[in-house]
Design a protein around this motif. Sequence first.
Motif, PDB file in Angstrom:
ATOM      1  N   CYS A  39      27.218 -18.272  12.837  1.00 50.43           N
ATOM      2  CA  CYS A  39      26.903 -18.547  14.240  1.00 50.43           C
ATOM      3  C   CYS A  39      25.629 -17.833  14.681  1.00 50.43           C
ATOM      4  O   CYS A  39      24.903 -18.332  15.550  1.00 50.43           O
ATOM      5  CB  CYS A  39      28.057 -18.112  15.139  1.00 50.43           C
ATOM      6  N   PHE A  40      25.355 -16.666  14.081  1.00 54.82           N
ATOM      7  CA  PHE A  40      24.254 -15.831  14.553  1.00 54.82           C
ATOM      8  C   PHE A  40      22.937 -16.127  13.843  1.00 54.82           C
ATOM      9  O   PHE A  40      21.861 -16.061  14.456  1.00 54.82           O
ATOM     10  CB  PHE A  40      24.627 -14.353  14.368  1.00 54.82           C
ATOM     11  N   LEU A  41      23.008 -16.459  12.562  1.00 50.38           N
ATOM     12  CA  LEU A  41      21.786 -16.662  11.780  1.00 50.38           C
ATOM     13  C   LEU A  41      20.899 -17.797  12.290  1.00 50.38           C
ATOM     14  O   LEU A  41      19.671 -17.672  12.229  1.00 50.38           O
ATOM     15  CB  LEU A  41      22.145 -16.891  10.314  1.00 50.38           C
ATOM     16  N   PRO A  42      21.458 -18.904  12.781  1.00 52.42           N
ATOM     17  CA  PRO A  42      20.557 -19.951  13.305  1.00 52.42           C
ATOM     18  C   PRO A  42      19.651 -19.457  14.428  1.00 52.42           C
ATOM     19  O   PRO A  42      18.493 -19.885  14.526  1.00 52.42           O
ATOM     20  CB  PRO A  42      21.533 -21.031  13.793  1.00 52.42           C
ATOM     21  N   ILE A  43      20.166 -18.561  15.280  1.00 51.70           N
ATOM     22  CA  ILE A  43      19.333 -18.018  16.359  1.00 51.70           C
ATOM     23  C   ILE A  43      18.184 -17.206  15.771  1.00 51.70           C
ATOM     24  O   ILE A  43      17.028 -17.304  16.218  1.00 51.70           O
ATOM     25  CB  ILE A  43      20.183 -17.157  17.302  1.00 51.70           C
ATOM     26  N   ILE A  44      18.502 -16.382  14.761  1.00 55.55           N
ATOM     27  CA  ILE A  44      17.463 -15.590  14.106  1.00 55.55           C
ATOM     28  C   ILE A  44      16.443 -16.510  13.437  1.00 55.55           C
ATOM     29  O   ILE A  44      15.227 -16.284  13.508  1.00 55.55           O
ATOM     30  CB  ILE A  44      18.086 -14.638  13.074  1.00 55.55           C
ATOM     31  N   PHE A  45      16.935 -17.558  12.798  1.00 53.30           N
ATOM     32  CA  PHE A  45      16.056 -18.501  12.110  1.00 53.30           C
ATOM     33  C   PHE A  45      15.113 -19.194  13.098  1.00 53.30           C
ATOM     34  O   PHE A  45      13.919 -19.356  12.844  1.00 53.30           O
ATOM     35  CB  PHE A  45      16.900 -19.521  11.356  1.00 53.30           C
ATOM     36  N   ILE A  46      15.662 -19.598  14.247  1.00 54.47           N
ATOM     37  CA  ILE A  46      14.837 -20.242  15.271  1.00 54.47           C
ATOM     38  C   ILE A  46      13.768 -19.281  15.770  1.00 54.47           C
ATOM     39  O   ILE A  46      12.604 -19.664  15.969  1.00 54.47           O
ATOM     40  CB  ILE A  46      15.731 -20.729  16.429  1.00 54.47           C
ATOM     41  N   PHE A  47      14.153 -18.016  15.986  1.00 55.95           N
ATOM     42  CA  PHE A  47      13.173 -17.039  16.466  1.00 55.95           C
ATOM     43  C   PHE A  47      12.068 -16.818  15.436  1.00 55.95           C
ATOM     44  O   PHE A  47      10.886 -16.707  15.791  1.00 55.95           O
ATOM     45  CB  PHE A  47      13.882 -15.718  16.775  1.00 55.95           C
ATOM     46  N   MET A  48      12.439 -16.755  14.142  1.00 54.79           N
ATOM     47  CA  MET A  48      11.435 -16.564  13.095  1.00 54.79           C
ATOM     48  C   MET A  48      10.444 -17.723  13.065  1.00 54.79           C
ATOM     49  O   MET A  48       9.238 -17.527  12.893  1.00 54.79           O
ATOM     50  CB  MET A  48      12.121 -16.409  11.730  1.00 54.79           C
ATOM     51  N   ILE A  49      10.947 -18.942  13.230  1.00 52.28           N
ATOM     52  CA  ILE A  49      10.049 -20.097  13.236  1.00 52.28           C
ATOM     53  C   ILE A  49       9.137 -20.054  14.453  1.00 52.28           C
ATOM     54  O   ILE A  49       7.954 -20.409  14.377  1.00 52.28           O
ATOM     55  CB  ILE A  49      10.860 -21.406  13.217  1.00 52.28           C
ATOM     56  N   SER A  50       9.673 -19.584  15.592  1.00 54.43           N
ATOM     57  CA  SER A  50       8.868 -19.559  16.818  1.00 54.43           C
ATOM     58  C   SER A  50       7.709 -18.581  16.742  1.00 54.43           C
ATOM     59  O   SER A  50       6.735 -18.729  17.485  1.00 54.43           O
ATOM     60  CB  SER A  50       9.763 -19.209  18.015  1.00 54.43           C
ATOM     61  N   ILE A  51       7.796 -17.565  15.869  1.00 56.59           N
ATOM     62  CA  ILE A  51       6.689 -16.608  15.739  1.00 56.59           C
ATOM     63  C   ILE A  51       5.914 -16.835  14.437  1.00 56.59           C
ATOM     64  O   ILE A  51       5.203 -15.943  13.978  1.00 56.59           O
ATOM     65  CB  ILE A  51       7.205 -15.152  15.804  1.00 56.59           C
ATOM     66  N   THR A  52       6.084 -17.999  13.833  1.00 59.81           N
ATOM     67  CA  THR A  52       5.337 -18.364  12.626  1.00 59.81           C
ATOM     68  C   THR A  52       4.148 -19.237  13.009  1.00 59.81           C
ATOM     69  O   THR A  52       4.260 -20.099  13.884  1.00 59.81           O
ATOM     70  CB  THR A  52       6.247 -19.117  11.635  1.00 59.81           C
ATOM     71  N   ASP A  53       3.043 -19.009  12.348  1.00 57.31           N
ATOM     72  CA  ASP A  53       1.846 -19.798  12.612  1.00 57.31           C
ATOM     73  C   ASP A  53       2.111 -21.271  12.339  1.00 57.31           C
ATOM     74  O   ASP A  53       2.704 -21.637  11.318  1.00 57.31           O
ATOM     75  CB  ASP A  53       0.694 -19.301  11.741  1.00 57.31           C
ATOM     76  N   TYR A  62       9.168 -24.417   6.976  1.00 52.61           N
ATOM     77  CA  TYR A  62       9.744 -23.319   7.749  1.00 52.61           C
ATOM     78  C   TYR A  62       9.833 -22.052   6.902  1.00 52.61           C
ATOM     79  O   TYR A  62      10.205 -22.099   5.729  1.00 52.61           O
ATOM     80  CB  TYR A  62      11.127 -23.682   8.259  1.00 52.61           C
ATOM     81  N   GLN A  63       9.533 -20.914   7.546  1.00 52.13           N
ATOM     82  CA  GLN A  63       9.549 -19.624   6.862  1.00 52.13           C
ATOM     83  C   GLN A  63      10.678 -18.765   7.431  1.00 52.13           C
ATOM     84  O   GLN A  63      10.767 -18.558   8.650  1.00 52.13           O
ATOM     85  CB  GLN A  63       8.212 -18.899   7.061  1.00 52.13           C
ATOM     86  N   ILE A  64      11.558 -18.292   6.546  1.00 55.36           N
ATOM     87  CA  ILE A  64      12.647 -17.416   6.995  1.00 55.36           C
ATOM     88  C   ILE A  64      12.121 -16.020   7.284  1.00 55.36           C
ATOM     89  O   ILE A  64      12.479 -15.401   8.289  1.00 55.36           O
ATOM     90  CB  ILE A  64      13.775 -17.368   5.939  1.00 55.36           C
ATOM     91  N   LEU A  65      11.265 -15.509   6.388  1.00 53.83           N
ATOM     92  CA  LEU A  65      10.675 -14.185   6.564  1.00 53.83           C
ATOM     93  C   LEU A  65       9.245 -14.334   7.059  1.00 53.83           C
ATOM     94  O   LEU A  65       8.463 -15.112   6.505  1.00 53.83           O
ATOM     95  CB  LEU A  65      10.709 -13.404   5.254  1.00 53.83           C
ATOM     96  N   VAL A  66       8.915 -13.580   8.095  1.00 52.32           N
ATOM     97  CA  VAL A  66       7.577 -13.638   8.685  1.00 52.32           C
ATOM     98  C   VAL A  66       6.791 -12.412   8.228  1.00 52.32           C
ATOM     99  O   VAL A  66       7.251 -11.281   8.364  1.00 52.32           O
ATOM    100  CB  VAL A  66       7.664 -13.676  10.219  1.00 52.32           C
ATOM    101  N   THR A  67       5.614 -12.652   7.687  1.00 52.48           N
ATOM    102  CA  THR A  67       4.734 -11.578   7.247  1.00 52.48           C
ATOM    103  C   THR A  67       3.538 -11.485   8.207  1.00 52.48           C
ATOM    104  O   THR A  67       3.407 -12.273   9.138  1.00 52.48           O
ATOM    105  CB  THR A  67       4.245 -11.828   5.816  1.00 52.48           C
ATOM    106  N   ALA A  68       2.680 -10.507   7.933  1.00 47.05           N
ATOM    107  CA  ALA A  68       1.486 -10.351   8.763  1.00 47.05           C
ATOM    108  C   ALA A  68       0.588 -11.580   8.671  1.00 47.05           C
ATOM    109  O   ALA A  68      -0.111 -11.934   9.628  1.00 47.05           O
ATOM    110  CB  ALA A  68       0.723  -9.095   8.333  1.00 47.05           C
ATOM    111  N   ARG A  69       0.604 -12.265   7.512  1.00 46.68           N
ATOM    112  CA  ARG A  69      -0.230 -13.451   7.335  1.00 46.68           C
ATOM    113  C   ARG A  69       0.321 -14.645   8.089  1.00 46.68           C
ATOM    114  O   ARG A  69      -0.450 -15.472   8.610  1.00 46.68           O
ATOM    115  CB  ARG A  69      -0.329 -13.784   5.838  1.00 46.68           C
ATOM    116  N   THR A  70       1.635 -14.765   8.155  1.00 44.87           N
ATOM    117  CA  THR A  70       2.246 -15.937   8.773  1.00 44.87           C
ATOM    118  C   THR A  70       2.612 -15.727  10.238  1.00 44.87           C
ATOM    119  O   THR A  70       2.971 -16.687  10.921  1.00 44.87           O
ATOM    120  CB  THR A  70       3.514 -16.336   7.997  1.00 44.87           C
ATOM    121  N   PHE A  71       2.541 -14.498  10.715  1.00 42.03           N
ATOM    122  CA  PHE A  71       2.938 -14.220  12.106  1.00 42.03           C
ATOM    123  C   PHE A  71       1.932 -14.802  13.095  1.00 42.03           C
ATOM    124  O   PHE A  71       0.722 -14.767  12.878  1.00 42.03           O
ATOM    125  CB  PHE A  71       3.052 -12.715  12.332  1.00 42.03           C
TER     126      PHE A  71
END
Length: 314
Positions: A39-53, A62-71
């Motif tokens: 239930c919780f991971l989809p929210i985290i996943f959506i947030f990660m996509i929202s801060i991805t270039d 879609y990127q699960i982990l956001v790095t300095a290059r992809t942020f």
Amino acid sequence: MSKNKAKAVSGDTLSRLNRIHPVTNFLFNLMFLIVALACFLPIIFIFMISITDNNVIRQDGYQILVTARTFSGDAYKYLWGQRNTILHALWVSVYVTAIGTVLGVLLTSLMGYVLSRTEHKLNNFLTILVFIPMVFGGGMAASYVVNSQVLHLSDTMWILILPLAVSSFNVTIARTFFRTTIPDGIIESAKIDGASQWTVFFRIILPISKPVLATIGLFLAFGYWNDWFQAKLYISNDSLYSLQAMLDQMQNNLEYLTKNPTALLATVTDLKRNMPQESVRMAIAFVVAVPIACVYPFFQKYFISGLTVGAVKG
């Protein structure tokens, strides 16, 4: 002495029967942890996509982990640039949710209280009348004609509130709670003291009915906050769109935000080209989901109590 011994033996037996094996307890905890993460991971996943270039999303997905290059914070910068439209839609959602929840709880509790009084002459008839819509519905066409042509609620705030205010399911929950939890003696003693029905309901019944009120209120708040279908059917005025309806418009047509461009861009074409489309979608979804999720913990205690209405008491 024998009675105390019998009580001790009974207590030991009950404790042994209620004891959970450590392996079983571990499996239950693991299962609940997996469900909670699901239930919780989809929210985290959506947030990660929202801060991805957005360029990274187009090239690599879609990127699960956001790095300095992809942020990238472009999505939230863009939403801030569109804050007049976003904040107005947010205000509509908050207004509809607040007014609809209060009105729905009041109407539902009133109907549930009336149906819980067995001495009422029309109790059985009204119970059947409330139960029928739970099984049979008039259909979308009939509802549309009544709401738009008979009641003339189209393009008003009330069309977002009234159709969702009362449901047979919530009325049944309230009726069951009042019938199984509120002692008849309290009501009878209040009537003997000269209290009217309104006084009994508002001064006695409601203060001791917090579990069912919180449960119904939470159901209604979720329903109002997540509703977009009423706006899709009845609203043509952009100023009456809620945040969820605006999100639906963006999902189907990203040109919705171009109708009110507050960013300093020359043309609609420039706006579309510079808008981080995928990350904006996810940023809006995150903004929609977080507020209502933050409300739930404050009602959890009463919500659980309300869901156990009618349970067998020991």
